[in-house]
Scaffold this motif. Sequence first.
Motif, PDB file in Angstrom:
ATOM      1  N   ALA A  92       0.806  -1.223   0.000  1.00 56.01           N
ATOM      2  CA  ALA A  92       0.000   0.000   0.000  1.00 56.01           C
ATOM      3  C   ALA A  92       0.843   1.279   0.000  1.00 56.01           C
ATOM      4  CB  ALA A  92      -0.948   0.008   1.193  1.00 56.01           C
ATOM      5  N   LEU A  93       2.144   1.161   0.305  1.00 54.14           N
ATOM      6  CA  LEU A  93       3.009   2.347   0.349  1.00 54.14           C
ATOM      7  C   LEU A  93       3.558   2.659  -1.031  1.00 54.14           C
ATOM      8  CD1 LEU A  93       5.105   1.913   3.632  1.00 54.14           C
ATOM      9  CD2 LEU A  93       2.937   3.122   3.290  1.00 54.14           C
ATOM     10  N   THR A  94       3.735   3.943  -1.300  1.00 53.97           N
ATOM     11  CA  THR A  94       4.336   4.360  -2.563  1.00 53.97           C
ATOM     12  C   THR A  94       5.857   4.229  -2.501  1.00 53.97           C
ATOM     13  OG1 THR A  94       4.616   6.669  -1.891  1.00 53.97           O
ATOM     14  CG2 THR A  94       2.484   6.046  -2.868  1.00 53.97           C
ATOM     15  N   VAL A  95       6.475   4.392  -3.648  1.00 56.14           N
ATOM     16  CA  VAL A  95       7.941   4.359  -3.699  1.00 56.14           C
ATOM     17  C   VAL A  95       8.509   5.453  -2.810  1.00 56.14           C
ATOM     18  CG1 VAL A  95       9.955   4.677  -5.185  1.00 56.14           C
ATOM     19  CG2 VAL A  95       7.954   3.416  -6.035  1.00 56.14           C
ATOM     20  N   ARG A  96       7.947   6.652  -2.909  1.00 58.50           N
ATOM     21  CA  ARG A  96       8.435   7.778  -2.102  1.00 58.50           C
ATOM     22  C   ARG A  96       8.284   7.493  -0.609  1.00 58.50           C
ATOM     23  NH1 ARG A  96       9.014  12.828  -4.083  1.00 58.50           N
ATOM     24  NH2 ARG A  96       7.454  12.444  -5.713  1.00 58.50           N
ATOM     25  N   GLU A  97       7.165   6.908  -0.226  1.00 55.70           N
ATOM     26  CA  GLU A  97       6.937   6.597   1.187  1.00 55.70           C
ATOM     27  C   GLU A  97       7.922   5.554   1.702  1.00 55.70           C
ATOM     28  OE1 GLU A  97       2.132   7.580   1.462  1.00 55.70           O
ATOM     29  OE2 GLU A  97       2.825   5.581   0.816  1.00 55.70           O
ATOM     30  N   HIS A  98       8.288   4.599   0.869  1.00 57.89           N
ATOM     31  CA  HIS A  98       9.324   3.636   1.258  1.00 57.89           C
ATOM     32  C   HIS A  98      10.657   4.351   1.486  1.00 57.89           C
ATOM     33  CE1 HIS A  98       6.629   0.361  -0.197  1.00 57.89           C
ATOM     34  NE2 HIS A  98       7.296  -0.342   0.694  1.00 57.89           N
ATOM     35  N   LEU A  99      10.966   5.293   0.624  1.00 64.76           N
ATOM     36  CA  LEU A  99      12.217   6.036   0.750  1.00 64.76           C
ATOM     37  C   LEU A  99      12.226   6.881   2.025  1.00 64.76           C
ATOM     38  CD1 LEU A  99      12.525   7.071  -2.988  1.00 64.76           C
ATOM     39  CD2 LEU A  99      14.205   5.705  -1.746  1.00 64.76           C
ATOM     40  N   VAL A 100      11.105   7.543   2.306  1.00 60.59           N
ATOM     41  CA  VAL A 100      11.005   8.357   3.528  1.00 60.59           C
ATOM     42  C   VAL A 100      11.152   7.476   4.755  1.00 60.59           C
ATOM     43  CG1 VAL A 100       9.447   9.758   4.934  1.00 60.59           C
ATOM     44  CG2 VAL A 100       9.622  10.166   2.469  1.00 60.59           C
ATOM     45  N   TRP A 101      10.488   6.330   4.739  1.00 61.19           N
ATOM     46  CA  TRP A 101      10.539   5.391   5.866  1.00 61.19           C
ATOM     47  C   TRP A 101      11.973   4.926   6.121  1.00 61.19           C
ATOM     48  CZ3 TRP A 101      11.048  -0.207   5.878  1.00 61.19           C
ATOM     49  CH2 TRP A 101      10.753  -0.791   7.112  1.00 61.19           C
ATOM     50  N   SER A 102      12.700   4.587   5.052  1.00 61.00           N
ATOM     51  CA  SER A 102      14.090   4.136   5.195  1.00 61.00           C
ATOM     52  C   SER A 102      14.981   5.249   5.723  1.00 61.00           C
ATOM     53  CB  SER A 102      14.621   3.639   3.842  1.00 61.00           C
ATOM     54  OG  SER A 102      13.867   2.542   3.371  1.00 61.00           O
TER      55      SER A 102
END
Length: 263
Positions: A92-102
């Motif tokens: 459900a997360l976007t690519v950008r959200e994965h990057l922010v999370w990391s």
Amino acid sequence: MNPLLNVHHLTGGYSIGKPVLHDVNFTVNPGEMVGLIGLNGAGKSTTMKHILGLMEPQKGKVTLQGMTLAEQPEEYRSGIAYVPESPLLYEALTVREHLVWSATAYGVDEDDFKKRVEHLAKLFHMTSHLDKAAQHLSKGMKQKTMLMCAFAVRPPLYIIDEPFLGLDPLGIRSLLQFMSQMKQEGASLLVSSHILSTIEHYCDRFVLLHQGKVLASGTAEELKEQLLQRGGHVQATDRLEDVFYAWVGNEGLDSDGGLSWHE
């Protein structure tokens, strides 16, 4: 030079009394790319899991920058970015959200993060896909997302398992260029791959695992020399693929991983 990563007399596996790894020793120095090579089931992924702290050694130890996971767990984990063979994303997360999370997990500065994301998105041709949810990405795009998350946080050590699976030729070229750039900037990389013709030109050294043991280690030329010293047959013009086959080919090895003609 003190090694960044030191795998010291590592014996381990999934059950006590039945180790997969047997007295494995190797190092990765700062600014060095090391190729971890071997047949399926040789112990490459198990070795990586021990380095990551997902498995505890039965004997021996693993140190990163001189510390073990048990001694300094937070500092140890923050020193590694890992890209698995199969992408692991939240659908459900976007690519950008994965990057922010990391980036948040690693404490990356916001300005640095923005610059890195812009650069990585262009490099991997993902700019137009940053706001897509993972469930709508192709396998190759998911792999690129995993790579971008790792490269956005800039740890001392990258551990990358079969990085080229699912990538198109342009993606492979972009990845190799960026890994070389990271190495030039002082980062270390431990890369496992079956595509020996590709990593031959990028890795400084190789660790050849066979049946859970280090069969040979060194540069491609040193692997040739070690094979010759043990009675193997290899030509001066042979590439890494040829040397690898000479080490692990069925004709050349006995059941214990030794060279059968040298018994």
